[in-house]
Design a protein around this motif. Structure first.
Motif, PDB file in Angstrom:
ATOM      1  N   MET A  15     -71.163  28.985  14.348  1.00  0.00           N
ATOM      2  CA  MET A  15     -71.565  27.872  13.472  1.00  0.00           C
ATOM      3  C   MET A  15     -73.078  27.721  13.519  1.00  0.00           C
ATOM      4  SD  MET A  15     -68.894  24.859  14.452  1.00  0.00           S
ATOM      5  CE  MET A  15     -69.291  23.721  13.130  1.00  0.00           C
ATOM      6  N   VAL A  16     -73.615  27.806  14.750  1.00  0.00           N
ATOM      7  CA  VAL A  16     -75.049  27.633  14.939  1.00  0.00           C
ATOM      8  C   VAL A  16     -75.818  28.809  14.313  1.00  0.00           C
ATOM      9  CG1 VAL A  16     -76.837  27.500  16.696  1.00  0.00           C
ATOM     10  CG2 VAL A  16     -74.694  26.285  17.028  1.00  0.00           C
ATOM     11  N   LEU A  17     -75.269  30.016  14.488  1.00  0.00           N
ATOM     12  CA  LEU A  17     -75.931  31.207  13.964  1.00  0.00           C
ATOM     13  C   LEU A  17     -75.958  31.241  12.438  1.00  0.00           C
ATOM     14  CD1 LEU A  17     -74.506  33.923  16.343  1.00  0.00           C
ATOM     15  CD2 LEU A  17     -76.898  33.805  15.654  1.00  0.00           C
ATOM     16  N   LEU A  18     -74.844  30.796  11.824  1.00  0.00           N
ATOM     17  CA  LEU A  18     -74.689  30.987  10.386  1.00  0.00           C
ATOM     18  C   LEU A  18     -75.061  29.760   9.561  1.00  0.00           C
ATOM     19  CD1 LEU A  18     -71.230  32.832  10.405  1.00  0.00           C
ATOM     20  CD2 LEU A  18     -73.476  33.877  10.125  1.00  0.00           C
ATOM     21  N   GLY A  19     -75.379  28.666  10.219  1.00  0.00           N
ATOM     22  CA  GLY A  19     -75.655  27.415   9.493  1.00  0.00           C
ATOM     23  C   GLY A  19     -76.844  27.509   8.541  1.00  0.00           C
ATOM     24  N   ARG A  20     -77.014  26.475   7.740  1.00  0.00           N
ATOM     25  CA  ARG A  20     -78.105  26.430   6.753  1.00  0.00           C
ATOM     26  C   ARG A  20     -79.454  26.679   7.408  1.00  0.00           C
ATOM     27  NH1 ARG A  20     -78.826  24.713   1.597  1.00  0.00           N
ATOM     28  NH2 ARG A  20     -80.948  24.015   2.009  1.00  0.00           N
ATOM     29  N   ASP A  21     -79.684  26.002   8.540  1.00  0.00           N
ATOM     30  CA  ASP A  21     -80.948  26.188   9.260  1.00  0.00           C
ATOM     31  C   ASP A  21     -80.750  27.152  10.424  1.00  0.00           C
ATOM     32  OD1 ASP A  21     -81.844  24.049   7.623  1.00  0.00           O
ATOM     33  OD2 ASP A  21     -80.896  22.668   9.026  1.00  0.00           O
ATOM     34  N   PRO A  60     -82.241  29.138   1.844  1.00  0.00           N
ATOM     35  CA  PRO A  60     -81.105  29.452   2.716  1.00  0.00           C
ATOM     36  C   PRO A  60     -79.854  29.814   1.914  1.00  0.00           C
ATOM     37  CG  PRO A  60     -82.130  27.377   3.361  1.00  0.00           C
ATOM     38  CD  PRO A  60     -82.811  27.823   2.116  1.00  0.00           C
ATOM     39  N   VAL A  61     -79.117  30.800   2.382  1.00  0.00           N
ATOM     40  CA  VAL A  61     -77.896  31.229   1.711  1.00  0.00           C
ATOM     41  C   VAL A  61     -76.715  30.564   2.407  1.00  0.00           C
ATOM     42  CG1 VAL A  61     -76.671  33.257   0.865  1.00  0.00           C
ATOM     43  CG2 VAL A  61     -79.039  33.468   1.605  1.00  0.00           C
ATOM     44  N   ARG A  62     -75.637  30.358   1.654  1.00  0.00           N
ATOM     45  CA  ARG A  62     -74.450  29.786   2.270  1.00  0.00           C
ATOM     46  C   ARG A  62     -73.713  30.883   3.042  1.00  0.00           C
ATOM     47  NH1 ARG A  62     -70.705  25.536   0.932  1.00  0.00           N
ATOM     48  NH2 ARG A  62     -68.609  26.126   1.569  1.00  0.00           N
ATOM     49  N   LEU A  63     -73.801  30.821   4.367  1.00  0.00           N
ATOM     50  CA  LEU A  63     -73.125  31.809   5.200  1.00  0.00           C
ATOM     51  C   LEU A  63     -71.958  31.173   5.936  1.00  0.00           C
ATOM     52  CD1 LEU A  63     -76.320  33.374   6.819  1.00  0.00           C
ATOM     53  CD2 LEU A  63     -74.914  34.428   5.056  1.00  0.00           C
ATOM     54  N   LEU A  64     -72.193  29.939   6.412  1.00  0.00           N
ATOM     55  CA  LEU A  64     -71.154  29.225   7.140  1.00  0.00           C
ATOM     56  C   LEU A  64     -70.142  28.670   6.142  1.00  0.00           C
ATOM     57  CD1 LEU A  64     -70.430  28.335  10.016  1.00  0.00           C
ATOM     58  CD2 LEU A  64     -71.714  26.250   9.618  1.00  0.00           C
ATOM     59  N   TYR A  65     -68.924  28.435   6.611  1.00  0.00           N
ATOM     60  CA  TYR A  65     -67.826  27.944   5.766  1.00  0.00           C
ATOM     61  C   TYR A  65     -67.493  28.919   4.658  1.00  0.00           C
ATOM     62  CZ  TYR A  65     -69.439  23.799   8.221  1.00  0.00           C
ATOM     63  OH  TYR A  65     -69.852  22.948   9.196  1.00  0.00           O
ATOM     64  N   THR A  66     -67.501  30.216   4.954  1.00  0.00           N
ATOM     65  CA  THR A  66     -67.064  31.238   4.004  1.00  0.00           C
ATOM     66  C   THR A  66     -66.055  32.156   4.700  1.00  0.00           C
ATOM     67  OG1 THR A  66     -68.757  32.799   4.706  1.00  0.00           O
ATOM     68  CG2 THR A  66     -69.355  31.325   2.904  1.00  0.00           C
TER      69      THR A  66
END
Lengths: 268, 292
Positions: free
Chosen positions: B131-137, B153-159
């Motif tokens: 979660m921390v790695l892929l989050g917005r920031d 920032p790209v949406r990586l988390l919640y995918t």
């Protein structure tokens, strides 16, 4: 350079990339937990142990940690004791149903915990035993039993049983011969197995989540917190856990390899 | 004890007893059997009972699951994620295991520890760190922007991609260790024999080494698949709503006190797992035969 050597180089690079991928969480979570700010940043702008202090000063975090430790200690003692006795019993080759029994004691390994958790929960509700940490510990012990049987069992296979036979020929009873000749070589793997079950129980979430209501284990608290907001306290707890479990697991592994019987060395 | 009997033929006094009901062994087994009965057998039977009897035998819960589209899609989704993770795990993990196995014995043990440490890290904490790695920031977004791959920032988390990535990281060590232990059993003189008989390195690899390590690798695939099927932490933390898996569904229904439905889902999940595991094993055997 010949093509074989080049292939090996590529393979080595590939290996270290995968190791990096596997260890990425450690490389990220530990530095991030050392932030002095309110938000998780990598790398942190100001460094400090603020969130570690926060963790130790928080009554609910400390209490959750103790509950997890208590449950994990009971579960790992229970699993190690019953598992070792099982290994000794199954050591006799002509035991009726031996391989069926071995499959049976290994079966908790393959049943999804969700499945088991629902069952334990429904039974506990019926017997009015929910919110009881001993029931949780018992279920955790059942889940980790196969690991003990695997680890101690492979150690027993590697023990030179002639020493025990010699003790028998020299007049020791079967129990005494086992206790003095064979058991000492099993102790490192029993310790390794107990460490492993401790951390499996410590990490278990779903059985605890279903069974406990008025108290929470550490994973339950992390789970509840993480879904609300990404506070650095969780990073601090995670870092502590990563360090403690890595040290313990490596320690147990080294101990088992150093002191255990030779043939158990290849098993993991 | 029995294993002394062979030797006692010459030295005698110990009477040889065979096929006597082994009371001692049964006593030693009792604690484990009791533990498993209380915390494994009875709960499992109860899942079957609650899922299928309400109070009499009924397929009501099962019917509800098989006729509800969202439940079926969660079923399909869970099997798909687990299969992809298991197969990718084998493809990615096999060369890693091969590399470890190709090193001298003393180094192998050290390299294995690098695989073992992440394996014993908490699944919850590893999911959290993703979660921390892929989050917005998060770190990955920061890296992407620094490399000017993207500007925002790209949406990586919640995918779904996040679910696959995190689950692979969590389960890859299991596969590596399964493949590795299969490889340590291989008699390398067979590979050398193939080369002496004129096989090229690639041929020896394809027709001798890989088939010999196939069984262990396929066992790893089956194990990773079984473990994935029960996942619920990772999809809940890093996936979107549509990435929920059966474990999450069971958890939801237990929390809403729909035990019958929860038990029926758990039961079907176990059945589906067993069926797919049999198929995985069959596919492994087919593949081995095709390679040889």
């Amino acid at each position: 350079m010949d093509s074989n050597g080049r292939a090996h180089k590529i393979l080595a690079v590939y290996f270290w990339l995968i190791v990096l991928f596997l260890l990425l969480p450690i490389f990220v979570v530990i530095p991030m937990s050392l932030t002095a700010g309110d938000l998780l940043r990598f790398p942190p702008e100001d460094w400090g142990l603020r969130w570690y202090r926060e963790f130790f000063a928080s009554h609910s975090w400390v209490q959750a940690t103790w509950l997890s430790v208590k449950i994990a200690v009971i579960a790992s003692l229970l699993a190690t004791a019953t598992g070792t006795l099982t290994v000794i019993a199954l050591d006799r080759r002509d035991l009726p149903l031996r391989s069926a029994l071995l499959h049976f004691v290994s079966s908790p390994l393959i049943i999804p915990h969700v499945f088991l958790a629902v069952g334990v929960f429904v039974l506990a509700v019926k017997l009015r035993l929910t919110n009881n940490e001993y029931i949780v510990a018992g279920a955790h012990a059942a889940v980790t039993l196969p690991f003990i049987v695997l680890i101690v069992g492979s150690a027993l296979k590697g023990v030179d049983r002639n020493i025990e036979r010699a003790a028998r020929v020299l007049g020791a009873g079967p129990v005494r011969a086992f206790r003095t000749a064979t058991l000492p070589s099993l102790i490192p793997s029993m310790l390794a197995g107990a460490t492993l079950s401790f951390f499996i129980s410590f990490d278990e979430l779903i059985i605890s989540q279903f069974l406990l209501s008025s108290q929470e284990t550490l994973p339950m608290k992390i789970w509840a917190d993480v879904r609300l907001e990404l506070k650095p306290t969780v990073a601090a707890v995670s870092s502590l856990l990563i360090i403690v479990s890595a040290v313990a697991i490596i320690g147990a592994e080294v101990l088992r390899r150093r002191m255990g019987p030779p043939s158990s060395k290849s098993t993991v | 004890m029995d294993h002394t009997s062979k030797h006692s033929l010459n030295t005698t006094p110990v009477p040889v007893r065979r096929r006597v009901w082994p009371v001692g062994q049964i006593l030693l087994l009792l604690p484990a059997l009791l533990l498993l009965l209380l915390f494994f057998v009875l709960p499992n039977l109860d899942v079957v009972r609650v899922g299928l009897f309400d109070p009499d035998f009924t397929l009501e819960h099962v019917a509800k699951i098989t006729s509800t589209r969202t439940y079926l899609s969660v079923f399909g989704n869970t099997i798909q994620i687990s299969l992809v993770v298991a197969v990718l795990g084998a493809l990615i993990g096999y060369p890693v295991a091969y590399f470890i196995n190709s090193r001298p014995r003393a180094i192998q043990m050290k390299l294995l520890l690098l695989i073992l440490v992440p394996l014993w890290m908490s699944v919850l904490i590893r999911s959290y760190s993703w979660m921390v790695l892929l989050g917005r920031d998060g770190v990955l977004n920061a890296a992407l922007m620094w490399l000017s791959v993207t500007e925002a920032p790209v949406r990586l988390l919640y995918t779904s991609g996040a679910v696959y990535l995190a689950m692979l990281q969590i389960l890859l060590p299991v596969q590596i260790i399964a493949s590795y232990s299969a490889m340590t059993e291989i008699d390398m003189t067979l590979v050398r024999a193939a080369q002496t008989c004129g096989a090229s390195a690639v041929q020896a690899m394809r027709r001798v080494f890989i088939p010999l390590s196939m069984e262990g690798t396929v066992t790893g695939v089956a194990l990773v698949f079984m473990l994935s099927m029960g996942f619920f932490i990772t999809p809940a933390l890093v996936g979107s709503r549509k990435d929920l898996m059966l474990g999450n569904l069971v958890m939801q229904h237990v929390q809403q006190l729909n035990w019958g439905l929860a038990a029926a889902i758990a039961l079907l999940m176990l059945l589906a797992t067993l069926v797919v595991v049999v198929l995985i094993k069959a596919a492994g055997r087919y593949l081995t035969r095709w390679m040889v």
